[in-house]
Design a protein around this motif. Structure first.
Motif, PDB file in Angstrom:
ATOM      1  N   TYR A 113      24.649 -18.102 -33.129  1.00  0.00           N
ATOM      2  CA  TYR A 113      25.059 -18.950 -31.684  1.00  0.00           C
ATOM      3  C   TYR A 113      23.496 -19.430 -31.417  1.00  0.00           C
ATOM      4  CZ  TYR A 113      29.019 -15.643 -31.373  1.00  0.00           C
ATOM      5  OH  TYR A 113      30.024 -15.086 -31.784  1.00  0.00           O
ATOM      6  N   PHE A 114      23.705 -20.645 -30.880  1.00  0.00           N
ATOM      7  CA  PHE A 114      22.647 -21.422 -30.383  1.00  0.00           C
ATOM      8  C   PHE A 114      22.494 -21.361 -28.882  1.00  0.00           C
ATOM      9  CE2 PHE A 114      23.450 -22.923 -34.430  1.00  0.00           C
ATOM     10  CZ  PHE A 114      22.261 -22.987 -35.130  1.00  0.00           C
ATOM     11  N   LEU A 115      21.329 -21.041 -28.210  1.00  0.00           N
ATOM     12  CA  LEU A 115      21.226 -21.036 -26.893  1.00  0.00           C
ATOM     13  C   LEU A 115      19.821 -21.644 -26.381  1.00  0.00           C
ATOM     14  CD1 LEU A 115      21.626 -16.954 -26.686  1.00  0.00           C
ATOM     15  CD2 LEU A 115      23.541 -18.824 -26.181  1.00  0.00           C
ATOM     16  N   ILE A 116      20.213 -22.393 -25.175  1.00  0.00           N
ATOM     17  CA  ILE A 116      19.027 -23.114 -24.747  1.00  0.00           C
ATOM     18  C   ILE A 116      18.677 -22.094 -23.391  1.00  0.00           C
ATOM     19  CG2 ILE A 116      18.235 -25.071 -23.253  1.00  0.00           C
ATOM     20  CD1 ILE A 116      19.890 -26.857 -25.085  1.00  0.00           C
ATOM     21  N   VAL A 117      17.578 -21.547 -23.305  1.00  0.00           N
ATOM     22  CA  VAL A 117      17.098 -20.639 -22.527  1.00  0.00           C
ATOM     23  C   VAL A 117      16.061 -21.197 -21.850  1.00  0.00           C
ATOM     24  CG1 VAL A 117      16.138 -18.188 -21.996  1.00  0.00           C
ATOM     25  CG2 VAL A 117      17.712 -18.689 -24.024  1.00  0.00           C
ATOM     26  N   ARG A 118      15.958 -21.194 -20.323  1.00  0.00           N
ATOM     27  CA  ARG A 118      15.231 -21.833 -19.384  1.00  0.00           C
ATOM     28  C   ARG A 118      14.445 -20.621 -18.661  1.00  0.00           C
ATOM     29  NH1 ARG A 118      17.761 -25.263 -14.483  1.00  0.00           N
ATOM     30  NH2 ARG A 118      17.757 -23.180 -13.512  1.00  0.00           N
ATOM     31  N   TYR A 119      13.257 -21.014 -18.463  1.00  0.00           N
ATOM     32  CA  TYR A 119      12.149 -20.018 -17.790  1.00  0.00           C
ATOM     33  C   TYR A 119      11.424 -20.765 -16.625  1.00  0.00           C
ATOM     34  CZ  TYR A 119      12.727 -16.719 -21.693  1.00  0.00           C
ATOM     35  OH  TYR A 119      13.135 -15.803 -22.610  1.00  0.00           O
ATOM     36  N   LEU A 120      11.041 -20.521 -15.559  1.00  0.00           N
ATOM     37  CA  LEU A 120      10.138 -21.082 -14.667  1.00  0.00           C
ATOM     38  C   LEU A 120       9.032 -20.957 -15.327  1.00  0.00           C
ATOM     39  CD1 LEU A 120      11.394 -19.623 -11.150  1.00  0.00           C
ATOM     40  CD2 LEU A 120      11.179 -21.835 -11.642  1.00  0.00           C
ATOM     41  N   LYS A 121       8.091 -21.602 -15.007  1.00  0.00           N
ATOM     42  CA  LYS A 121       6.858 -21.947 -15.379  1.00  0.00           C
ATOM     43  C   LYS A 121       6.342 -20.779 -15.304  1.00  0.00           C
ATOM     44  CE  LYS A 121       6.666 -26.417 -16.947  1.00  0.00           C
ATOM     45  NZ  LYS A 121       6.001 -26.567 -18.582  1.00  0.00           N
ATOM     46  N   ASP A 122       5.470 -20.124 -16.169  1.00  0.00           N
ATOM     47  CA  ASP A 122       4.617 -18.800 -16.186  1.00  0.00           C
ATOM     48  C   ASP A 122       5.398 -17.688 -15.695  1.00  0.00           C
ATOM     49  OD1 ASP A 122       2.262 -20.258 -16.722  1.00  0.00           O
ATOM     50  OD2 ASP A 122       2.213 -20.840 -14.477  1.00  0.00           O
ATOM     51  N   ASP A 123       6.775 -17.634 -15.855  1.00  0.00           N
ATOM     52  CA  ASP A 123       7.632 -16.475 -15.827  1.00  0.00           C
ATOM     53  C   ASP A 123       8.067 -15.974 -17.027  1.00  0.00           C
ATOM     54  OD1 ASP A 123       9.003 -14.670 -14.351  1.00  0.00           O
ATOM     55  OD2 ASP A 123      10.250 -15.990 -13.330  1.00  0.00           O
ATOM     56  N   ASP A 124       8.155 -14.590 -17.057  1.00  0.00           N
ATOM     57  CA  ASP A 124       8.554 -13.912 -18.303  1.00  0.00           C
ATOM     58  C   ASP A 124      10.238 -13.687 -18.429  1.00  0.00           C
ATOM     59  OD1 ASP A 124       5.936 -13.761 -19.108  1.00  0.00           O
ATOM     60  OD2 ASP A 124       5.590 -11.669 -18.137  1.00  0.00           O
ATOM     61  N   TRP A 125      10.854 -14.027 -17.316  1.00  0.00           N
ATOM     62  CA  TRP A 125      12.280 -13.719 -17.510  1.00  0.00           C
ATOM     63  C   TRP A 125      13.149 -15.140 -17.475  1.00  0.00           C
ATOM     64  CZ3 TRP A 125      13.319  -8.825 -18.484  1.00  0.00           C
ATOM     65  CH2 TRP A 125      12.420  -7.953 -18.216  1.00  0.00           C
ATOM     66  N   PRO A 126      14.140 -15.171 -18.048  1.00  0.00           N
ATOM     67  CA  PRO A 126      14.898 -16.027 -18.136  1.00  0.00           C
ATOM     68  C   PRO A 126      15.619 -16.567 -16.747  1.00  0.00           C
ATOM     69  CG  PRO A 126      15.794 -14.905 -19.929  1.00  0.00           C
ATOM     70  CD  PRO A 126      14.506 -13.987 -19.044  1.00  0.00           C
ATOM     71  N   ASP A 127      15.681 -17.721 -16.705  1.00  0.00           N
ATOM     72  CA  ASP A 127      16.260 -18.308 -15.124  1.00  0.00           C
ATOM     73  C   ASP A 127      17.682 -18.589 -15.534  1.00  0.00           C
ATOM     74  OD1 ASP A 127      16.203 -19.539 -12.381  1.00  0.00           O
ATOM     75  OD2 ASP A 127      16.555 -21.362 -13.527  1.00  0.00           O
ATOM     76  N   SER A 128      17.842 -19.100 -16.768  1.00  0.00           N
ATOM     77  CA  SER A 128      19.143 -19.434 -17.167  1.00  0.00           C
ATOM     78  C   SER A 128      19.403 -19.482 -18.659  1.00  0.00           C
ATOM     79  CB  SER A 128      19.724 -20.755 -16.684  1.00  0.00           C
ATOM     80  OG  SER A 128      19.274 -21.903 -17.167  1.00  0.00           O
ATOM     81  N   THR A 129      20.567 -19.567 -19.309  1.00  0.00           N
ATOM     82  CA  THR A 129      21.013 -19.474 -20.613  1.00  0.00           C
ATOM     83  C   THR A 129      22.061 -20.106 -20.785  1.00  0.00           C
ATOM     84  OG1 THR A 129      19.764 -17.375 -20.774  1.00  0.00           O
ATOM     85  CG2 THR A 129      21.293 -18.336 -22.572  1.00  0.00           C
ATOM     86  N   THR A 130      22.103 -21.331 -21.809  1.00  0.00           N
ATOM     87  CA  THR A 130      23.457 -22.035 -21.836  1.00  0.00           C
ATOM     88  C   THR A 130      23.649 -21.843 -23.447  1.00  0.00           C
ATOM     89  OG1 THR A 130      22.731 -23.181 -19.968  1.00  0.00           O
ATOM     90  CG2 THR A 130      24.211 -24.131 -21.537  1.00  0.00           C
ATOM     91  N   ASP A 131      25.015 -21.545 -23.714  1.00  0.00           N
ATOM     92  CA  ASP A 131      25.279 -21.534 -25.126  1.00  0.00           C
ATOM     93  C   ASP A 131      25.697 -22.989 -25.514  1.00  0.00           C
ATOM     94  OD1 ASP A 131      27.087 -21.220 -27.343  1.00  0.00           O
ATOM     95  OD2 ASP A 131      27.682 -19.418 -26.691  1.00  0.00           O
ATOM     96  N   VAL A 132      24.916 -23.449 -26.658  1.00  0.00           N
ATOM     97  CA  VAL A 132      25.178 -24.781 -27.030  1.00  0.00           C
ATOM     98  C   VAL A 132      25.608 -24.827 -28.509  1.00  0.00           C
ATOM     99  CG1 VAL A 132      23.673 -25.793 -25.194  1.00  0.00           C
ATOM    100  CG2 VAL A 132      22.612 -24.905 -27.346  1.00  0.00           C
ATOM    101  N   THR A 133      26.330 -23.710 -28.849  1.00  0.00           N
ATOM    102  CA  THR A 133      26.599 -23.477 -30.446  1.00  0.00           C
ATOM    103  C   THR A 133      27.473 -24.673 -30.698  1.00  0.00           C
ATOM    104  OG1 THR A 133      26.553 -21.152 -29.937  1.00  0.00           O
ATOM    105  CG2 THR A 133      27.758 -21.804 -31.798  1.00  0.00           C
ATOM    106  N   GLU A 134      28.373 -25.423 -29.734  1.00  0.00           N
ATOM    107  CA  GLU A 134      29.162 -26.231 -30.355  1.00  0.00           C
ATOM    108  C   GLU A 134      28.438 -27.387 -30.917  1.00  0.00           C
ATOM    109  OE1 GLU A 134      30.087 -28.568 -26.307  1.00  0.00           O
ATOM    110  OE2 GLU A 134      31.475 -26.872 -26.610  1.00  0.00           O
ATOM    111  N   VAL A 135      27.355 -27.758 -30.430  1.00  0.00           N
ATOM    112  CA  VAL A 135      26.477 -28.658 -30.936  1.00  0.00           C
ATOM    113  C   VAL A 135      26.216 -28.556 -32.493  1.00  0.00           C
ATOM    114  CG1 VAL A 135      24.069 -29.731 -31.115  1.00  0.00           C
ATOM    115  CG2 VAL A 135      25.265 -29.192 -28.780  1.00  0.00           C
TER     116      VAL A 135
END
Length: 78
Positions: A4-26
């Motif tokens: 699975y391929f995921l794009i994971v987004r973090y607020l700058k200087d934060d250690d916990w993900p803000d969101s995760t989006t599954d982009v496996t279909e790409v």
């Protein structure tokens, strides 16, 4: 084994993900081209930068807000 391929987004200087989006279909081929890696070797976490932003948008529809967030392409397997 499914990868699975995921794009994971973090607020700058934060250690916990803000969101995760599954982009496996790409698909691994497209991400391999984007990152300059053979698709079968995409097993790490890859930072997504300005250099990748336009192609990521074309492939996924996700616009990277690199002023506020850090983005990573992550792979997971089951």
């Amino acid at each position: 084994m499914t990868v699975y391929f995921l794009i994971v987004r973090y607020l700058k200087d934060d250690d916990w993900p803000d969101s995760t989006t599954d982009v496996t279909e790409v698909g691994g081929e497209a991400f391999g081209e984007l990152l300059g890696e053979p698709p079968d070797q995409l097993v790490h976490v890859y930072p997504l930068t300005r250099e990748h932003a336009e192609r990521v948008r074309q492939l996924t529809g996700i616009t990277l807000d690199l002023e506020r967030y850090d983005y990573f392409l992550e792979t997971e397997a089951d």
